[in-house]
Design a protein around this motif. Structure first.
Motif, PDB file in Angstrom:
ATOM      1  N   ALA A  20       0.309 -12.731  11.347  1.00  0.00           N
ATOM      2  CA  ALA A  20      -0.784 -12.267  10.487  1.00  0.00           C
ATOM      3  C   ALA A  20      -2.039 -13.120  10.688  1.00  0.00           C
ATOM      4  CB  ALA A  20      -0.345 -12.309   9.023  1.00  0.00           C
ATOM      5  N   ASP A  21      -1.849 -14.444  10.740  1.00  0.00           N
ATOM      6  CA  ASP A  21      -2.991 -15.350  10.960  1.00  0.00           C
ATOM      7  C   ASP A  21      -3.654 -15.083  12.308  1.00  0.00           C
ATOM      8  OD1 ASP A  21      -3.092 -16.684   8.634  1.00  0.00           O
ATOM      9  OD2 ASP A  21      -2.022 -18.469   9.311  1.00  0.00           O
ATOM     10  N   ASP A  24      -5.623 -11.806  12.188  1.00  0.00           N
ATOM     11  CA  ASP A  24      -6.570 -11.695  11.071  1.00  0.00           C
ATOM     12  C   ASP A  24      -6.248 -10.585  10.068  1.00  0.00           C
ATOM     13  OD1 ASP A  24      -8.018 -13.851  11.859  1.00  0.00           O
ATOM     14  OD2 ASP A  24      -9.557 -12.706  12.911  1.00  0.00           O
ATOM     15  N   VAL A  25      -4.986 -10.504   9.684  1.00  0.00           N
ATOM     16  CA  VAL A  25      -4.616  -9.588   8.587  1.00  0.00           C
ATOM     17  C   VAL A  25      -3.722 -10.361   7.624  1.00  0.00           C
ATOM     18  CG1 VAL A  25      -4.771  -7.452   9.931  1.00  0.00           C
ATOM     19  CG2 VAL A  25      -2.589  -8.678   9.818  1.00  0.00           C
ATOM     20  N   THR A  26      -3.384  -9.754   6.497  1.00  0.00           N
ATOM     21  CA  THR A  26      -2.492 -10.424   5.548  1.00  0.00           C
ATOM     22  C   THR A  26      -1.040 -10.233   5.999  1.00  0.00           C
ATOM     23  OG1 THR A  26      -2.349  -8.445   4.192  1.00  0.00           O
ATOM     24  CG2 THR A  26      -4.061 -10.009   3.611  1.00  0.00           C
ATOM     25  N   GLN A  28       1.274  -9.172   4.186  1.00  0.00           N
ATOM     26  CA  GLN A  28       1.735  -7.899   3.636  1.00  0.00           C
ATOM     27  C   GLN A  28       1.477  -6.748   4.614  1.00  0.00           C
ATOM     28  OE1 GLN A  28       3.550  -7.547   0.758  1.00  0.00           O
ATOM     29  NE2 GLN A  28       3.792  -5.477   1.604  1.00  0.00           N
ATOM     30  N   THR A  29       0.377  -6.838   5.358  1.00  0.00           N
ATOM     31  CA  THR A  29       0.074  -5.793   6.343  1.00  0.00           C
ATOM     32  C   THR A  29       1.103  -5.810   7.469  1.00  0.00           C
ATOM     33  OG1 THR A  29      -2.271  -5.801   5.825  1.00  0.00           O
ATOM     34  CG2 THR A  29      -1.682  -5.002   7.998  1.00  0.00           C
ATOM     35  N   SER A  32       4.219  -4.217   6.130  1.00  0.00           N
ATOM     36  CA  SER A  32       4.076  -2.749   6.065  1.00  0.00           C
ATOM     37  C   SER A  32       4.138  -2.118   7.450  1.00  0.00           C
ATOM     38  CB  SER A  32       2.754  -2.382   5.393  1.00  0.00           C
ATOM     39  OG  SER A  32       2.774  -2.763   4.051  1.00  0.00           O
ATOM     40  N   TYR A  38       2.889   1.711   7.153  1.00  0.00           N
ATOM     41  CA  TYR A  38       1.453   1.763   7.458  1.00  0.00           C
ATOM     42  C   TYR A  38       1.259   1.787   8.971  1.00  0.00           C
ATOM     43  CZ  TYR A  38      -3.406   0.295   7.824  1.00  0.00           C
ATOM     44  OH  TYR A  38      -4.739   0.234   8.146  1.00  0.00           O
ATOM     45  N   ASN A  39       0.345   2.645   9.425  1.00  0.00           N
ATOM     46  CA  ASN A  39       0.030   2.710  10.858  1.00  0.00           C
ATOM     47  C   ASN A  39      -1.229   1.909  11.142  1.00  0.00           C
ATOM     48  OD1 ASN A  39       2.165   4.349  11.661  1.00  0.00           O
ATOM     49  ND2 ASN A  39       1.058   6.212  11.111  1.00  0.00           N
ATOM     50  N   ALA A  40      -1.150   1.062  12.168  1.00  0.00           N
ATOM     51  CA  ALA A  40      -2.296   0.208  12.502  1.00  0.00           C
ATOM     52  C   ALA A  40      -3.434   1.029  13.092  1.00  0.00           C
ATOM     53  CB  ALA A  40      -1.873  -0.846  13.517  1.00  0.00           C
ATOM     54  N   SER A  41      -4.668   0.549  12.868  1.00  0.00           N
ATOM     55  CA  SER A  41      -5.824   1.165  13.522  1.00  0.00           C
ATOM     56  C   SER A  41      -5.753   0.801  15.010  1.00  0.00           C
ATOM     57  CB  SER A  41      -7.114   0.613  12.923  1.00  0.00           C
ATOM     58  OG  SER A  41      -7.256  -0.750  13.288  1.00  0.00           O
ATOM     59  N   LEU A  44      -6.553  -2.913  15.471  1.00  0.00           N
ATOM     60  CA  LEU A  44      -5.469  -3.832  15.117  1.00  0.00           C
ATOM     61  C   LEU A  44      -4.319  -3.712  16.122  1.00  0.00           C
ATOM     62  CD1 LEU A  44      -4.179  -5.911  13.272  1.00  0.00           C
ATOM     63  CD2 LEU A  44      -3.456  -4.056  11.763  1.00  0.00           C
TER      64      LEU A  44
ATOM     65  N   LYS B  82     -11.872 -18.582   5.455  1.00  0.00           N
ATOM     66  CA  LYS B  82     -11.028 -17.856   6.422  1.00  0.00           C
ATOM     67  C   LYS B  82      -9.993 -17.000   5.681  1.00  0.00           C
ATOM     68  CE  LYS B  82      -8.733 -17.246  10.428  1.00  0.00           C
ATOM     69  NZ  LYS B  82      -9.207 -16.238  11.356  1.00  0.00           N
ATOM     70  N   ILE B  86      -9.886 -12.815   5.503  1.00  0.00           N
ATOM     71  CA  ILE B  86      -8.724 -11.991   5.856  1.00  0.00           C
ATOM     72  C   ILE B  86      -8.379 -11.052   4.698  1.00  0.00           C
ATOM     73  CG2 ILE B  86      -6.232 -12.098   6.263  1.00  0.00           C
ATOM     74  CD1 ILE B  86      -6.772 -14.554   8.036  1.00  0.00           C
ATOM     75  N   ASP B  90      -8.967  -7.169   5.423  1.00  0.00           N
ATOM     76  CA  ASP B  90      -7.682  -6.647   5.890  1.00  0.00           C
ATOM     77  C   ASP B  90      -7.705  -5.117   5.840  1.00  0.00           C
ATOM     78  OD1 ASP B  90      -4.719  -7.052   6.448  1.00  0.00           O
ATOM     79  OD2 ASP B  90      -4.662  -5.833   4.629  1.00  0.00           O
ATOM     80  N   GLU B  91      -7.407  -4.485   6.996  1.00  0.00           N
ATOM     81  CA  GLU B  91      -7.602  -3.023   7.068  1.00  0.00           C
ATOM     82  C   GLU B  91      -6.687  -2.248   6.130  1.00  0.00           C
ATOM     83  OE1 GLU B  91      -6.898  -2.133  11.282  1.00  0.00           O
ATOM     84  OE2 GLU B  91      -5.033  -1.191  10.640  1.00  0.00           O
ATOM     85  N   ARG B  92      -5.484  -2.776   5.862  1.00  0.00           N
ATOM     86  CA  ARG B  92      -4.591  -2.076   4.929  1.00  0.00           C
ATOM     87  C   ARG B  92      -5.161  -2.123   3.513  1.00  0.00           C
ATOM     88  NH1 ARG B  92      -1.030  -4.433   1.985  1.00  0.00           N
ATOM     89  NH2 ARG B  92       0.501  -3.209   0.860  1.00  0.00           N
TER      90      ARG B  92
END
Lengths: 68, 152
Positions: A20-21, A24-26, A28-29, A32, A38-41, A44, B82, B86, B90-92
Motif C-alpha cells: 500500500a505504501d 500510494d493507497v491505503t 484497506q484498498t 479490497s 474493488y477493481n483498480a483503475s 493503479l 504523506k 494517501i 486513495d482512489e477507493r
C-alpha cells in the motif's frame, strides 16, 4: 476482474501495508483489491504491476463478460 | 472541479488552497458573529432564527479553524502529510465518496419529488422552496453534464 496481487505479495513476502505504501493507497484498498470487491483503475493497476516488475496482464486477469 | 482544486495531484498546492479556503470561511464565520451581535438583536427575529444564525456562525468558524489548523500542520510535518495525502487521494476512498454523493443527490431528488405532491396542498412558500430545489438540482445537473461532456 480477478488479480494475482495476494499470490505475488506472499511469494515475495511483502505485507499489505508495504505494498500500500509503495503504490500510494491505503491498506484497506489493497485488502479490497485482493478480495475482488474493488477493481483498480488503469493507473493503479499500472503502479502495482510496475512494483512487481510485471505487466498489467500478468497481475490482472481480464474476463470479458459473456455477450447475450 | 472543487474536489480537484482541493485534492489535486500536487498535494502541497492543495494544502495551500485549503489554507485560503479556511481563511475565507473564517471571515464568513466571523462576519456571522458580527451580524449576530450587531444586527440580529434589533431585527425582531424569532428565537429559532437567532439560534440558527448563531449556530451557523459557530459551525462555520469552528470548521474554518479545524481546516486551517490541519492544513498548516500538514504543511510543516512531512510524514503526516504523506499519510494524509494517501488517505485523501486513495482512489477507493474517492470512489466511495463520489458514489455516496451520487446516491445522496438522487435520494434527495426522489424525496423532493414526493414532497412536491404534499406541498401543492401546503402554503405556497413551501411549494416554491421545494420546486426551487428541484430546479436547482436539474439545472446544476444539466450544466455539469454539458461542462464534463466538453472537458472529457
Amino acid at each position: 476482474m480477478e488479480n494475482r496481487i495476494a499470490a505475488l505479495r506472499k511469494e515475495r513476502r511483502i505485507s499489505q501495508a508495504e505494498l500500500a505504501d509503495a503504490v500510494d493507497v491505503t491498506r484497506q484498498t489493497i485488502i479490497s483489491l485482493e478480495s475482488g470487491r474493488y477493481n483498480a483503475s488503469l493507473l493503479l493497476a499500472h503502479r502495482i504491476a510496475a512494483y512487481f516488475g510485471l505487466t498489467i496482464e500478468d497481475v490482472f486477469l481480464f474476463e470479458e463478460e459473456s455477450k447475450c | 472541479m472543487l474536489v480537484n482544486l482541493l485534492n489535486g495531484p500536487d498535494y502541497n498546492r492543495s494544502l495551500r488552497r485549503r489554507l485560503w479556503l479556511g481563511a475565507a470561511l473564517l471571515l464568513i464565520g466571523l462576519a456571522g458573529f458580527a451580524c449576530w451581535f450587531l444586527v440580529v438583536p434589533g431585527s425582531g427575529l424569532d428565537d429559532h432564527a437567532r439560534g440558527f444564525y448563531l449556530g451557523a456562525a459557530t459551525g462555520v468558524t469552528l470548521g474554518a479553524v479545524i481546516l486551517l489548523a490541519r492544513a498548516a500542520w500538514l504543511l510543516t510535518h512531512p510524514a503526516a502529510r504523506k499519510r494524509a495525502q494517501i488517505e485523501d487521494t486513495d482512489e477507493r476512498e474517492v470512489h466511495i465518496t463520489r458514489t455516496a454523493a451520487q446516491f445522496a443527490g438522487l435520494f434527495t431528488f426522489v424525496v423532493t419529488v414526493a414532497l412536491l405532491f404534499w406541498a401543492v396542498a401546503a402554503p405556497l412558500p413551501a411549494f416554491k422552496l421545494l420546486f426551487g430545489l428541484m430546479l436547482c438540482y436539474g439545472l446544476s445537473f444539466v450544466f455539469a453534464r454539458a461542462y464534463l461532456s466538453k472537458k472529457l
